[in-house]
Design a protein around this motif. Sequence first.
Motif, PDB file in Angstrom:
ATOM      1  N   GLN A  11      -7.488   0.325  -0.539  1.00 42.15           N
ATOM      2  CA  GLN A  11      -7.698  -0.919   0.216  1.00 42.15           C
ATOM      3  C   GLN A  11      -8.923  -0.797   1.124  1.00 42.15           C
ATOM      4  O   GLN A  11      -9.727  -1.726   1.224  1.00 42.15           O
ATOM      5  CB  GLN A  11      -6.435  -1.182   1.055  1.00 42.15           C
ATOM      6  N   ASP A  55      -5.777  -1.866  -4.774  1.00 38.23           N
ATOM      7  CA  ASP A  55      -5.131  -2.342  -3.561  1.00 38.23           C
ATOM      8  C   ASP A  55      -5.984  -3.416  -2.897  1.00 38.23           C
ATOM      9  O   ASP A  55      -6.975  -3.117  -2.236  1.00 38.23           O
ATOM     10  CB  ASP A  55      -4.913  -1.149  -2.610  1.00 38.23           C
ATOM     11  N   GLU A  56      -5.605  -4.645  -3.085  1.00 42.43           N
ATOM     12  CA  GLU A  56      -6.303  -5.803  -2.511  1.00 42.43           C
ATOM     13  C   GLU A  56      -7.824  -5.700  -2.664  1.00 42.43           C
ATOM     14  O   GLU A  56      -8.561  -5.688  -1.675  1.00 42.43           O
ATOM     15  CB  GLU A  56      -5.924  -5.976  -1.034  1.00 42.43           C
ATOM     16  N   SER A  69       0.836  -1.218   0.000  1.00 39.78           N
ATOM     17  CA  SER A  69       0.000   0.000   0.000  1.00 39.78           C
ATOM     18  C   SER A  69       0.862   1.256   0.000  1.00 39.78           C
ATOM     19  O   SER A  69       0.534   2.234  -0.677  1.00 39.78           O
ATOM     20  CB  SER A  69      -0.921   0.017   1.213  1.00 39.78           C
TER      21      SER A  69
HETATM   22 MG   LIG Z   1      -1.975  -2.725   2.147  1.00 38.11          MG
END
Ligand SMILES: [Mg+2]
Length: 311
Positions: A83, A159-160, A43
């Motif tokens: 995220q 992000d994820e 991140s």
């Molecule tokens: Mg992260």
Amino acid sequence: MGILQVREIKKYFKQIKAVDNISFDINKGEILGLLGPNGAGKSTTISMISTLIKPDSGTILYQDKDIIKKPQAIQKKLGYVPQEIALYPNLNGRENLEFWGRAYGLNGKLLKQRIKEVSEIIGITERLGSKVDNYSGGMKRRLNIGAALLHKPELIIMDEPTVGIDPQSRKHILDTVLALNKEGMTVIYTSHYMEEVEYLCNTICIMDNGKIIAKGTKEELVGLINDEKQIHIKIDTINETLLQSIKDIEDVNDVTTHEDTIVVKVQKSKQVFKRIIDVLSQTSTEIHAVDIKEPNLEAVFLHLTGKALRD
Ligand SMILES: [Mg+2]
Ligand SMILES: Nc1ncnc2c1ncn2[C@@H]1O[C@H](COP(=O)(O)OP(=O)(O)OP(=O)(O)O)[C@@H](O)[C@H]1O
């Protein structure tokens, strides 16, 4: 040369080396994966590319322009999917998209048109009128992605985006990424799910402790671990004589057992499978199931760091 060039960037938070001197390039039209466990620095890395934070040192060029000095050289061309979900729970899906569209400078007919198109891409058209609070986790994730697509970015950074959602939404998101990429979008995808980066990414950077510890295609990375593969053979009864006969086969590296399954490690390039089956049939062993496991990124990570990718 890449559309994005990241050179020797560092970001420390006091004594924590969140990102510790990493470099990589992304080519136009590529899907680049950042794979790493919690706290690896994924991140932080993409926050610097998204110009949300500045590196302590290093350079980042987008289309040859220094985006640390001139963030506007990337900002309008970039879609960033954070995220943490960034939506207003009390507004409905359409209102959330309107908010994000305006933040990107869209309004009027064009905004309406883009909301329609994006809702179709992320598959939430029917639920646009419902309050986001009532969405499932997967629908929130999809809307979070939609918000980053409204202004037609050239590069999307995710992000994820599939953490904690149902398999159906997950599949939808992965297929959306592939579809966007097919239409020319460059993608940076971070995850700690190796299956996802294996499925999506042309190039994979494996991160740990703020560093990129390996970089390459899936095949190149898997090639790092000695070309070994495992053959799992489920049989009726395992006995020592049988195990010894398998161990004695040339090119068998190791034989272990797990419940009623024999796990044989062999050199990938060698044709030992037939010889193992011969030994089993000579001893009249009844085979219930055979599973050949190719080495994967999980095994690469374990090999490089001595620990599992997932806690
Ligand atoms: Mg992260
Ligand atoms: N604002 C901050 N202040 C202090 N430490 C931070 C900050 N942001 C990140 N860190 C630390 O930097 C390291 C890298 O964090 P980062 O969020 O980049 O990891 P990550 O790979 O995204 O992990 P995850 O998979 O859990 O999201 C961690 O040790 C984290 O605690």
